[in-house]
Design a protein around this motif. Structure first.
Motif, PDB file in Angstrom:
ATOM      1  N   SER A  49       0.828  -1.211   0.000  1.00 35.02           N
ATOM      2  CA  SER A  49       0.000   0.000   0.000  1.00 35.02           C
ATOM      3  C   SER A  49       0.860   1.257   0.000  1.00 35.02           C
ATOM      4  O   SER A  49       0.552   2.231  -0.703  1.00 35.02           O
ATOM      5  N   PHE A  50       1.948   1.235   0.768  1.00 37.24           N
ATOM      6  CA  PHE A  50       2.814   2.411   0.843  1.00 37.24           C
ATOM      7  C   PHE A  50       3.492   2.684  -0.501  1.00 37.24           C
ATOM      8  O   PHE A  50       3.645   3.839  -0.907  1.00 37.24           O
ATOM      9  N   VAL A  51       3.886   1.642  -1.192  1.00 40.31           N
ATOM     10  CA  VAL A  51       4.541   1.825  -2.497  1.00 40.31           C
ATOM     11  C   VAL A  51       3.602   2.492  -3.480  1.00 40.31           C
ATOM     12  O   VAL A  51       4.006   3.379  -4.247  1.00 40.31           O
ATOM     13  N   TYR A  52       2.329   2.121  -3.444  1.00 36.87           N
ATOM     14  CA  TYR A  52       1.375   2.625  -4.431  1.00 36.87           C
ATOM     15  C   TYR A  52       0.746   3.960  -4.040  1.00 36.87           C
ATOM     16  O   TYR A  52       0.335   4.727  -4.914  1.00 36.87           O
ATOM     17  N   GLN A  53       0.661   4.253  -2.745  1.00 41.01           N
ATOM     18  CA  GLN A  53      -0.024   5.487  -2.345  1.00 41.01           C
ATOM     19  C   GLN A  53       0.637   6.128  -1.124  1.00 41.01           C
ATOM     20  O   GLN A  53      -0.034   6.470  -0.149  1.00 41.01           O
ATOM     21  N   ALA A  54       1.926   6.300  -1.203  1.00 41.76           N
ATOM     22  CA  ALA A  54       2.649   6.933  -0.093  1.00 41.76           C
ATOM     23  C   ALA A  54       2.195   8.367   0.125  1.00 41.76           C
ATOM     24  O   ALA A  54       2.324   8.913   1.231  1.00 41.76           O
ATOM     25  N   GLU A  55       1.644   8.998  -0.916  1.00 49.04           N
ATOM     26  CA  GLU A  55       1.289  10.414  -0.838  1.00 49.04           C
ATOM     27  C   GLU A  55       0.131  10.677   0.125  1.00 49.04           C
ATOM     28  O   GLU A  55      -0.033  11.811   0.598  1.00 49.04           O
ATOM     29  N   ILE A  56      -0.672   9.671   0.428  1.00 52.59           N
ATOM     30  CA  ILE A  56      -1.827   9.907   1.292  1.00 52.59           C
ATOM     31  C   ILE A  56      -1.444   9.924   2.769  1.00 52.59           C
ATOM     32  O   ILE A  56      -2.272  10.284   3.616  1.00 52.59           O
ATOM     33  N   PHE A  57      -0.216   9.527   3.096  1.00 50.57           N
ATOM     34  CA  PHE A  57       0.216   9.462   4.488  1.00 50.57           C
ATOM     35  C   PHE A  57       0.975  10.729   4.866  1.00 50.57           C
ATOM     36  O   PHE A  57       1.805  11.225   4.095  1.00 50.57           O
ATOM     37  N   SER A  58       0.705  11.228   6.061  1.00 52.85           N
ATOM     38  CA  SER A  58       1.420  12.385   6.584  1.00 52.85           C
ATOM     39  C   SER A  58       2.794  11.944   7.091  1.00 52.85           C
ATOM     40  O   SER A  58       3.038  10.745   7.268  1.00 52.85           O
ATOM     41  N   PRO A  59       3.708  12.881   7.349  1.00 55.38           N
ATOM     42  CA  PRO A  59       5.028  12.491   7.878  1.00 55.38           C
ATOM     43  C   PRO A  59       4.953  11.663   9.159  1.00 55.38           C
ATOM     44  O   PRO A  59       5.680  10.677   9.308  1.00 55.38           O
ATOM     45  N   VAL A  60       4.066  12.044  10.076  1.00 57.29           N
ATOM     46  CA  VAL A  60       3.932  11.273  11.318  1.00 57.29           C
ATOM     47  C   VAL A  60       3.396   9.882  11.026  1.00 57.29           C
ATOM     48  O   VAL A  60       3.855   8.879  11.610  1.00 57.29           O
ATOM     49  N   GLN A  61       2.433   9.776  10.123  1.00 58.66           N
ATOM     50  CA  GLN A  61       1.885   8.466   9.775  1.00 58.66           C
ATOM     51  C   GLN A  61       2.930   7.593   9.079  1.00 58.66           C
ATOM     52  O   GLN A  61       2.957   6.383   9.298  1.00 58.66           O
ATOM     53  N   ILE A  62       3.779   8.202   8.270  1.00 57.40           N
ATOM     54  CA  ILE A  62       4.860   7.436   7.628  1.00 57.40           C
ATOM     55  C   ILE A  62       5.781   6.845   8.688  1.00 57.40           C
ATOM     56  O   ILE A  62       6.198   5.683   8.603  1.00 57.40           O
ATOM     57  N   SER A  63       6.080   7.636   9.701  1.00 54.95           N
ATOM     58  CA  SER A  63       6.918   7.132  10.793  1.00 54.95           C
ATOM     59  C   SER A  63       6.254   5.962  11.505  1.00 54.95           C
ATOM     60  O   SER A  63       6.898   4.952  11.812  1.00 54.95           O
ATOM     61  N   GLN A  64       4.944   6.063  11.738  1.00 56.84           N
ATOM     62  CA  GLN A  64       4.224   4.986  12.412  1.00 56.84           C
ATOM     63  C   GLN A  64       4.149   3.728  11.564  1.00 56.84           C
ATOM     64  O   GLN A  64       4.001   2.626  12.097  1.00 56.84           O
ATOM     65  N   LEU A  65       4.250   3.884  10.252  1.00 55.00           N
ATOM     66  CA  LEU A  65       4.271   2.726   9.363  1.00 55.00           C
ATOM     67  C   LEU A  65       5.647   2.067   9.315  1.00 55.00           C
ATOM     68  O   LEU A  65       5.768   0.840   9.307  1.00 55.00           O
ATOM     69  N   ILE A  66       6.693   2.886   9.273  1.00 47.83           N
ATOM     70  CA  ILE A  66       8.046   2.376   9.036  1.00 47.83           C
ATOM     71  C   ILE A  66       8.672   1.801  10.296  1.00 47.83           C
ATOM     72  O   ILE A  66       9.341   0.761  10.253  1.00 47.83           O
ATOM     73  N   VAL A  67       8.499   2.447  11.423  1.00 51.83           N
ATOM     74  CA  VAL A  67       9.169   2.035  12.665  1.00 51.83           C
ATOM     75  C   VAL A  67       8.915   0.571  13.020  1.00 51.83           C
ATOM     76  O   VAL A  67       9.845  -0.136  13.423  1.00 51.83           O
ATOM     77  N   PRO A  68       7.670   0.043  12.884  1.00 53.71           N
ATOM     78  CA  PRO A  68       7.471  -1.378  13.218  1.00 53.71           C
ATOM     79  C   PRO A  68       8.308  -2.340  12.386  1.00 53.71           C
ATOM     80  O   PRO A  68       8.672  -3.414  12.880  1.00 53.71           O
ATOM     81  N   PHE A  69       8.627  -1.983  11.135  1.00 50.48           N
ATOM     82  CA  PHE A  69       9.465  -2.872  10.325  1.00 50.48           C
ATOM     83  C   PHE A  69      10.847  -3.035  10.959  1.00 50.48           C
ATOM     84  O   PHE A  69      11.388  -4.145  11.004  1.00 50.48           O
ATOM     85  N   GLY A  70      11.423  -1.941  11.438  1.00 48.04           N
ATOM     86  CA  GLY A  70      12.715  -2.020  12.093  1.00 48.04           C
ATOM     87  C   GLY A  70      12.620  -2.630  13.474  1.00 48.04           C
ATOM     88  O   GLY A  70      13.474  -3.438  13.870  1.00 48.04           O
ATOM     89  N   LYS A  71      11.595  -2.268  14.200  1.00 50.01           N
ATOM     90  CA  LYS A  71      11.444  -2.762  15.562  1.00 50.01           C
ATOM     91  C   LYS A  71      11.288  -4.279  15.598  1.00 50.01           C
ATOM     92  O   LYS A  71      11.880  -4.955  16.457  1.00 50.01           O
ATOM     93  N   LEU A  72      10.483  -4.817  14.683  1.00 49.91           N
ATOM     94  CA  LEU A  72      10.212  -6.259  14.662  1.00 49.91           C
ATOM     95  C   LEU A  72      11.112  -7.013  13.687  1.00 49.91           C
ATOM     96  O   LEU A  72      10.914  -8.209  13.468  1.00 49.91           O
ATOM     97  N   ASN A  73      12.081  -6.317  13.081  1.00 51.94           N
ATOM     98  CA  ASN A  73      13.105  -6.954  12.255  1.00 51.94           C
ATOM     99  C   ASN A  73      12.484  -7.729  11.097  1.00 51.94           C
ATOM    100  O   ASN A  73      12.591  -8.951  10.990  1.00 51.94           O
ATOM    101  N   TYR A  74      11.815  -6.964  10.222  1.00 46.49           N
ATOM    102  CA  TYR A  74      11.184  -7.626   9.074  1.00 46.49           C
ATOM    103  C   TYR A  74      11.350  -6.775   7.818  1.00 46.49           C
ATOM    104  O   TYR A  74      11.139  -5.556   7.845  1.00 46.49           O
ATOM    105  N   GLN A  75      11.719  -7.418   6.728  1.00 47.11           N
ATOM    106  CA  GLN A  75      11.793  -6.783   5.433  1.00 47.11           C
ATOM    107  C   GLN A  75      10.802  -7.465   4.493  1.00 47.11           C
ATOM    108  O   GLN A  75      10.883  -8.680   4.291  1.00 47.11           O
ATOM    109  N   PRO A  76       9.868  -6.727   3.924  1.00 47.27           N
ATOM    110  CA  PRO A  76       8.832  -7.341   3.082  1.00 47.27           C
ATOM    111  C   PRO A  76       9.411  -7.868   1.770  1.00 47.27           C
ATOM    112  O   PRO A  76      10.540  -7.523   1.394  1.00 47.27           O
TER     113      PRO A  76
END
Length: 683
Positions: free
Chosen positions: A421-448
């Motif tokens: 979803s982020f790849v196709y429509q990153a523009e709909i997310f605010s900077p804070v929302q982008i942070s809330q999306l990205i941080v869990p990937f690093g926190k839980l050690n996962y690369q899609p």
């Protein structure tokens, strides 16, 4: 009755011969002096009058079309019948501070009157209610109302409330001019003002709530009349539970949570037989208490009774009610109502596909707030997000990721769907929302699976909107990427410059130890893993000495019970406690759980030996807190720690809890440790 038959004939005669034969004011006077009872003696004469009116208001007759709309509200049936007269009234719903605005001429289309003539009388309220809820704009609601011949006061108030809901959804803090100038809107307001004593309780409180939501001036005659009538009926003590709650919410907005009217409302609610109430009434009480947050402490006994009673009603709750009650429990911080929370959370599993984005967001917020997790809820959430992520509201998507992050749930279906979803429509997310999306990937050690596209999209977004990201938000994003080995070298140099550090310091939290720890680990990762980096360095005054910082740890403390088990096995294996050290601090801010020194021949040295060791073993005692929930996947902060220890010369040996738990005897533990520490000699 004579006047009723005379007026159409005279009007038709005048219209057929010459418009000047019957001046408009004369017609106006004839209409407004018509007795109210004549409108109900026969439907035929009334229809004849309205037929003549339709002709008089035809597009070709510009003079006759300039008339004023006034609602008429019969006392007997309490139904709206829209009739017309030529008059000017002040705007009863003007904003506070604005000059009164006279209502101008109102123009109706001929088609409206054709539909009016074809009406069969009373229209079913339920059908009207469904129709009102199907509209997506205020103009559609008012246009629909203008086509109705009769309208109950409850449905008229509901129409106003739908207008209020839609204007609030658009973020309006004032009634738009187009609504203010709408003749149907003004007719409804006029009717509610002058017929407030004849309204039903439901129509009265709904109209007050609608006009309050539209930010109507509390000092206007319209609201003053409605409020006075509400207070009079409140004193009579006959209002239903639902109407009491609706009135209470309006009074909180118009006055305050500690007003005398609200206290009287809650007092009456306490005297009601709540066990006989319908689920919607119980939900309405929760919504009222949520709105009166500042005064809830004094009503805690009432809340406890309500919480206990609601447990037996949960099975009747629909998705909306479930979400509303959970949200109220969060806002009211009802941690003592955990049995009700658990039952609501279990009940919510079946509704996951049916929740709206806002309802699902509130449910997830409750799961996070009360620290509750449910395997079946997570499975239902995975299925829902996998199929609907691209159409979900950005706030709901970020709340889903926050739920996974807070509860350490590594759900690959959810993470994969969010990454796509982020790849196709990153523009709909605010900077804070982008942070809330990205941080869990690093926190839980996962690369899609689409990691190259995903992180390339993130890099482009950060580059094009760099100045729009708050400093702390930007630091969280870049630090999270570093945890999983995605080093943002193109942006990290900007973080170590004085300008960015000054912006961080200017924040409300300032440069606290958590922020300094993130900066230190980001700089350490850049130095150790990116030797080609030639940008600015992080000055020593911005670096910490240890990553074991309370409340925001960048490494997990060692579990004492698991450590004691391993210690017993090591003493049996090595012969004495002197041959290993525990909680050893290193020069790179990390703390090694257990360290063992070896000489060139592979023999174990006493840990207190001052001679240089040829080899150092770093044992990572990994308890369940270092893994994702119900998983063997290490957290991002543990992965980067082990990666950095290897780069610093340590041989990292991982001892996970799930392997130790399978050892059923002391001898098996010793053999397990020998195989881990000395695999070659063990063979």
């Amino acid at each position: 009755m004579r006047m009723c038959t005379w007026l159409p004939s005279l009007f038709n005669a005048g219209y057929a011969q010459d418009e000047q034969l019957i001046p408009f004011p004369s017609f106006h006077m004839a209409l407004i002096t018509l007795p109210k009872s004549h409108f109900y003696l026969s439907s035929l004469p009334t229809c004849r009058i309205l037929t003549c009116l339709r002709k008089y208001l035809s597009p070709d007759n510009k003079k006759g079309r300039k008339i004023m709309c006034q609602g008429y509200f019969p006392l007997q049936q309490k139904q709206f019948r829209i009739y017309f007269q030529h008059a000017y009234h002040k705007k009863h719903h003007s904003e506070k501070g604005n000059k009164p605005h006279p209502i101008g001429p109102v123009l109706f289309q001929t088609a409206t009157w054709e539909r009016f003539e074809k009406s069969d009388g009373l229209v079913d309220d339920q059908r009207i209610y469904k129709k009102l809820n199907s509209f997506t704009s205020s103009e559609q609601v008012l246009k629909f109302v203008s086509t109705l011949e009769t309208l109950s006061d409850t449905m008229a108030a509901t129409a106003l409330y739908r207008v209020s809901e839609m204007e609030q959804d658009e973020g309006g803090q004032k009634v738009p001019k187009t609504i203010l100038e709408n003749e149907i809107f003004r007719a409804l307001c006029f009717q509610f003002e002058y017929e407030s004593t004849n309204l039903s309780d439901t129509g009265l409180v709904t109209a007050l709530k609608a006009l309050t939501g539209l930010h109507v001036d509390p000092q206007s005659n319209l609201l003053v009349n409605l409020m006075m009538e509400c207070q009079n009926r409140l004193l009579q003590g006959h209002m239903s539970v639902h109407n009491l709650c609706v009135l209470g919410e309006s009074m909180i907005k118009l006055q305050s949570p500690n007003c005398a009217v609200l206290k009287e409302i809650i007092l009456q609610l306490q005297s009601q037989k709540l066990q006989e109430c319908e689920p919607e009434d119980i939900v309405a009480i929760y919504m009222l208490l949520q709105a009166a947050l500042g005064e809830v402490v004094q009503y805690q006994d009432f809340l406890d009774h309500l919480n206990h009673l609601s447990i037996s009603l949960v099975y009747k709750f629909n998705p909306k009610f479930t979400s509303q009650v959970l949200n109220a429990l969060v806002v009211l911080n009802q941690t003592q109502a955990f049995p009700l929370v658990v039952k609501l959370c279990i009940h919510s599993v079946r509704f996951v596909p049916h929740f709206t984005s806002e309802e699902l967001r509130k449910v997830l917020e409750a799961f996070i707030h009360f620290g509750y997790t449910d395997k079946f809820f997570t499975e239902a959430l995975e299925q829902h997000v996998s199929t609907s992520c691209l159409t979900m509201h950005p706030e709901c998507v970020t709340q889903v990721m926050q739920y996974c992050s807070k509860k350490m749930i590594l759900s690959k279906p959810i993470f994969d769907a969010v990454a796509e979803s982020f790849v196709y429509q990153a523009e709909i997310f605010s900077p804070v929302q982008i942070s809330q999306l990205i941080v869990p990937f690093g926190k839980l050690n996962y690369q899609p699976p689409n990691a190259p596209l995903f992180f390339r999209k993130l890099e482009n977004t950060v580059r094009t909107q760099f100045n729009y990201f708050p400093p702390q938000v930007l630091l969280n994003i870049l630090h999270s990427c570093t945890l999983i080995g995605r080093h943002p070298v193109n942006h990290v140099a900007k973080l170590f410059r004085p300008y960015f550090l000054q912006k961080l310091q200017a924040q409300k939290s300032g440069l606290n130890r958590s922020i300094l720890a993130q900066l230190t680990q980001l700089y350490l990762a850049t130095v150790l893993e990116c030797p080609f980096y030639k940008g600015p360095k992080l000055l020593p005054q911005y670096q910490v000495k240890s990553f074991l910082i309370p409340h925001n740890l960048l490494e997990t403390p060692m579990d004492l019970l698991l450590y004691k088990t391993i210690r017993v096995g090591l003493i049996d294996l090595l012969g004495a406690r002197i041959y290993f050290g525990s909680r050893v601090s290193t020069s790179c801010c990390y703390t090694v759980d257990i360290e063992i020194k070896l000489d060139e021949e592979g023999f174990v040295l006493p840990f207190t030996s001052y001679e240089d060791a040829f080899k150092r073993l770093a044992l990572c005692i990994d308890d369940p807190k270092r893994f994702c929930l119900n998983s063997h996947n290490l957290l991002g902060k543990e992965v980067i720690k082990q990666r950095h220890l290897r780069l610093l010369g340590y041989e990292v040996i991982q001892i996970p809890f799930h392997e130790v738990d399978t050892l059923q005897s002391r001898s098996k533990l010793v053999n397990y440790l020998k195989k881990k520490l000395f695999p070659h000699s063990y063979e």
